[in-house]
Design a protein around this motif. Structure first.
Motif, mmCIF file in Angstrom:
data_model
loop_
_atom_site.group_PDB
_atom_site.id
_atom_site.type_symbol
_atom_site.label_atom_id
_atom_site.label_comp_id
_atom_site.label_asym_id
_atom_site.label_seq_id
_atom_site.Cartn_x
_atom_site.Cartn_y
_atom_site.Cartn_z
ATOM 1 N N SER A 32 0.831 -1.210 0.000
ATOM 2 C CA SER A 32 0.000 0.000 0.000
ATOM 3 C C SER A 32 0.861 1.253 0.000
ATOM 4 O O SER A 32 0.528 2.242 -0.664
ATOM 5 N N ALA A 33 1.983 1.235 0.730
ATOM 6 C CA ALA A 33 2.885 2.398 0.714
ATOM 7 C C ALA A 33 3.459 2.606 -0.683
ATOM 8 O O ALA A 33 3.549 3.739 -1.175
ATOM 9 N N GLY A 34 3.866 1.521 -1.338
ATOM 10 C CA GLY A 34 4.375 1.630 -2.693
ATOM 11 C C GLY A 34 3.320 2.133 -3.659
ATOM 12 O O GLY A 34 3.618 2.923 -4.558
ATOM 13 N N LEU A 35 2.076 1.682 -3.456
ATOM 14 C CA LEU A 35 0.978 2.127 -4.315
ATOM 15 C C LEU A 35 0.708 3.617 -4.130
ATOM 16 O O LEU A 35 0.544 4.356 -5.108
ATOM 17 N N VAL A 36 0.652 4.070 -2.874
ATOM 18 C CA VAL A 36 0.399 5.484 -2.607
ATOM 19 C C VAL A 36 1.513 6.350 -3.202
ATOM 20 O O VAL A 36 1.249 7.388 -3.814
ATOM 21 N N ALA A 37 2.765 5.924 -3.037
ATOM 22 C CA ALA A 37 3.884 6.682 -3.601
ATOM 23 C C ALA A 37 3.774 6.753 -5.126
ATOM 24 O O ALA A 37 4.036 7.797 -5.731
ATOM 25 N N ALA A 38 3.362 5.647 -5.748
ATOM 26 C CA ALA A 38 3.234 5.628 -7.200
ATOM 27 C C ALA A 38 2.093 6.527 -7.673
ATOM 28 O O ALA A 38 2.245 7.272 -8.647
ATOM 29 N N ILE A 39 0.952 6.459 -6.991
ATOM 30 C CA ILE A 39 -0.173 7.310 -7.390
ATOM 31 C C ILE A 39 0.192 8.778 -7.233
ATOM 32 O O ILE A 39 -0.122 9.614 -8.081
ATOM 33 N N PHE A 40 0.890 9.089 -6.132
ATOM 34 C CA PHE A 40 1.325 10.472 -5.926
ATOM 35 C C PHE A 40 2.240 10.924 -7.066
ATOM 36 O O PHE A 40 2.071 11.999 -7.651
ATOM 37 N N GLY A 41 3.216 10.088 -7.415
ATOM 38 C CA GLY A 41 4.184 10.475 -8.434
ATOM 39 C C GLY A 41 3.634 10.477 -9.844
ATOM 40 O O GLY A 41 4.164 11.173 -10.717
ATOM 41 N N CYS A 42 2.559 9.701 -10.074
ATOM 42 C CA CYS A 42 2.015 9.578 -11.427
ATOM 43 C C CYS A 42 0.805 10.469 -11.672
ATOM 44 O O CYS A 42 0.212 10.409 -12.756
ATOM 45 N N SER A 43 0.436 11.284 -10.703
ATOM 46 C CA SER A 43 -0.750 12.134 -10.891
ATOM 47 C C SER A 43 -0.331 13.584 -11.127
ATOM 48 O O SER A 43 -0.021 13.972 -12.251
ATOM 49 N N GLY A 44 -0.297 14.390 -10.069
ATOM 50 C CA GLY A 44 0.039 15.808 -10.219
ATOM 51 C C GLY A 44 1.368 16.065 -10.898
ATOM 52 O O GLY A 44 1.449 16.893 -11.833
ATOM 53 N N PRO A 45 2.455 15.381 -10.503
ATOM 54 C CA PRO A 45 3.742 15.613 -11.172
ATOM 55 C C PRO A 45 3.709 15.326 -12.665
ATOM 56 O O PRO A 45 4.379 15.998 -13.445
ATOM 57 N N ALA A 46 2.929 14.317 -13.081
ATOM 58 C CA ALA A 46 2.831 14.026 -14.513
ATOM 59 C C ALA A 46 2.227 15.213 -15.264
ATOM 60 O O ALA A 46 2.616 15.518 -16.394
ATOM 61 N N LEU A 47 1.288 15.892 -14.615
ATOM 62 C CA LEU A 47 0.650 17.048 -15.245
ATOM 63 C C LEU A 47 1.652 18.188 -15.436
ATOM 64 O O LEU A 47 1.578 18.935 -16.412
ATOM 65 N N ILE A 48 2.605 18.319 -14.504
ATOM 66 C CA ILE A 48 3.646 19.340 -14.631
ATOM 67 C C ILE A 48 4.505 19.059 -15.860
ATOM 68 O O ILE A 48 4.847 19.963 -16.635
ATOM 69 N N VAL A 49 4.871 17.794 -16.037
ATOM 70 C CA VAL A 49 5.671 17.414 -17.206
ATOM 71 C C VAL A 49 4.893 17.662 -18.492
ATOM 72 O O VAL A 49 5.433 18.179 -19.471
ATOM 73 N N ILE A 50 3.613 17.296 -18.484
ATOM 74 C CA ILE A 50 2.787 17.511 -19.671
ATOM 75 C C ILE A 50 2.661 19.007 -19.976
ATOM 76 O O ILE A 50 2.706 19.432 -21.130
ATOM 77 N N GLY A 51 2.540 19.819 -18.923
ATOM 78 C CA GLY A 51 2.502 21.265 -19.107
ATOM 79 C C GLY A 51 3.799 21.794 -19.695
ATOM 80 O O GLY A 51 3.783 22.688 -20.552
#
Length: 424
Positions: A32-51
């Motif tokens: 669950s910790a690995g999942l939460v870290a992945a969701i965190f890293g693949c959500s908002g930060p991905a939008l920054i890269v896309i921007g």
């Protein structure tokens, strides 16, 4: 272990040992910790890269290549470092670096930016190979490093509070579930309870959004690098400083706060190699990540500190998969409510923040004025000369302590310095 006696890269148990013990350490809490870290890293930060990609008018194929580079290689770094050292050293990329690149792409063509990405990786690699970063980290007083960590990560705690006002019912339900689970459900990770309850509440309240990523499933389009002095000065040098002075420094401090030995040289070298490879694929860097390391190394990943590296392995697999299937997955992951993801990430870092504050302002350790200076600079999130706050927090905090304070213990003892905890 002192790196000088063993070569450039600090020795660890080895990938074989990590794989052998992995099945015994993968459980509900580490997963669950690995999942939460992945969701965190693949959500908002991905939008920054896309921007950033949008700012540079990149094609969809170039954007997908960028995501493949940073997520695929970031996941690979997690797998290699986590399994080799059996420590939750988690890979990703520099989020402030993506913001830096976004501004630069308004001035530089993308092929010159790609050349700068590669040069930034070379700079980081040189710093690791020469052992310079390891020497600096061994010299820095532990309280100043811990204060920088507290200041840099406190925004996640504050973000969790602000998220409640953004989505009161959804985030409020997640927060309540977190603390109730902590009190009454010892077998269930509180962070998992918060995530599940929050997602259910979001579904009931209709808080899932539409995706505005604008990416479709397309093949990655790689860009041949062009090297220029201007891009080297404007992109490569600031990006390299962000990697070692912000991301790697944060990750090192987090690991020390959780009582792990941090292989500083190896972390720097693999961040340099990751930066070079990511650059050739069209991404701005792949390196050790502070926030994801904080989540995977926290008590939310289980009471057994020796087994928390399994959370990093889970995170690495999910990151790599996200990079490979970025064109299809990004629109889906960005439908998750941002305030909920931010709140869950903040809740996962509570214990890291508590220990960082305790280590930073313990009277026995000394350096309290320098630690306070480092704290407020890191909290300010300032950027000077394109270099973010964590770097300046360490530099100015250490300088102030050198001017006005005496260490609580002698330098020969060394127990007040980072090196005393990072080497055996």
């Amino acid at each position: 272990m002192e790196t000088g006696k063993h070569g450039l890269i600090e020795p660890g148990p080895g990938i074989g040992a990590g794989l052998r013990d992995l099945t015994g350490n993968i459980n509900l809490k580490t997963a669950s910790a690995g999942l939460v870290a992945a969701i965190f890293g693949c959500s908002g930060p991905a939008l920054i890269v896309i921007g950033a990609a949008d700012a540079g008018s990149l094609t969809n194929g170039q954007t997908v290549a960028w995501l493949l580079a940073i997520y695929g290689l970031g996941g690979l770094i997690s797998l290699l470092m986590g399994l080799y050292y059996k420590v939750p050293i988690t890979g990703a990329y520099s989020i402030p670096g993506a913001a830096l690149v976004a501004g630069s792409l308004a001035v530089f063509p993308f092929d010159q930016a790609v050349g700068a990405f590669i040069m930034a990786g070379i700079i980081v690699l040189i710093l690791g190979v020469t052992g310079l970063i390891g020497k600096v980290m061994r010299w820095l007083p532990m309280p100043i490093v811990m204060a920088m960590i507290a200041g840099a990560l406190i925004r996640f705690g504050i973000g969790a509070v602000n998220a409640v006002s953004a989505l009161p019912i959804v985030v409020g339900a997640a927060v309540v579930a977190f603390f109730l689970s902590m009190r009454f459900l010892k077998a269930v990770p509180p962070v998992l309870s918060a995530l599940v309850v929050g997602l259910v509440a979001a579904a009931v309240m209709g808080s899932f959004g539409g995706s505005d990523a604008g990416i479709r499933f397309v093949l990655p389009e790689f860009t041949a690098p062009t090297f220029s002095i201007d891009a080297f000065l404007a992109i490569a040098i600031p990006l390299a400083i962000l990697v070692v002075g912000a991301e790697n420094a944060q990750a090192t401090g987090v690991l020390l706060a959780e009582k792990y030995k941090a292989p500083v040289n190896a972390m720097t070298i693999i961040s340099g190699v990751g930066g070079i490879l990511a650059g050739f694929l069209g991404g701005h860097n792949a390196n050790i990540a502070g926030p994801m390391t904080a989540i995977c190394s926290s008590d939310q990943a289980g009471e057994n500190r020796d087994g928390r590296y399994a959370a990093t392995v889970v995170n690495g697999v999910l990151f790599a998969a996200f990079g490979i299937f970025a064109g299809a997955v990004v629109p889906l992951i960005l439908m998750l409510p941002g305030p909920l993801i931010g709140a869950v990430a903040g809740l996962a870092m509570i214990n890291v923040l508590v220990m960082a504050f305790q280590s930073a302002f313990s009277k026995a350790a000394g350096y309290q004025i320098g630690a306070f200076v480092a704290l407020i600079i890191a909290m300010s999130n300032i950027s000077i000369l394109g270099i973010s706050a964590p770097f300046w927090a360490l530099l100015i905090g250490a300088t102030v302590s050198m001017l006005v304070e005496k260490p609580a213990v002698s330098k020969d003892d060394g127990s007040a310095s980072v090196g005393a905890s990072s080497v055996a």
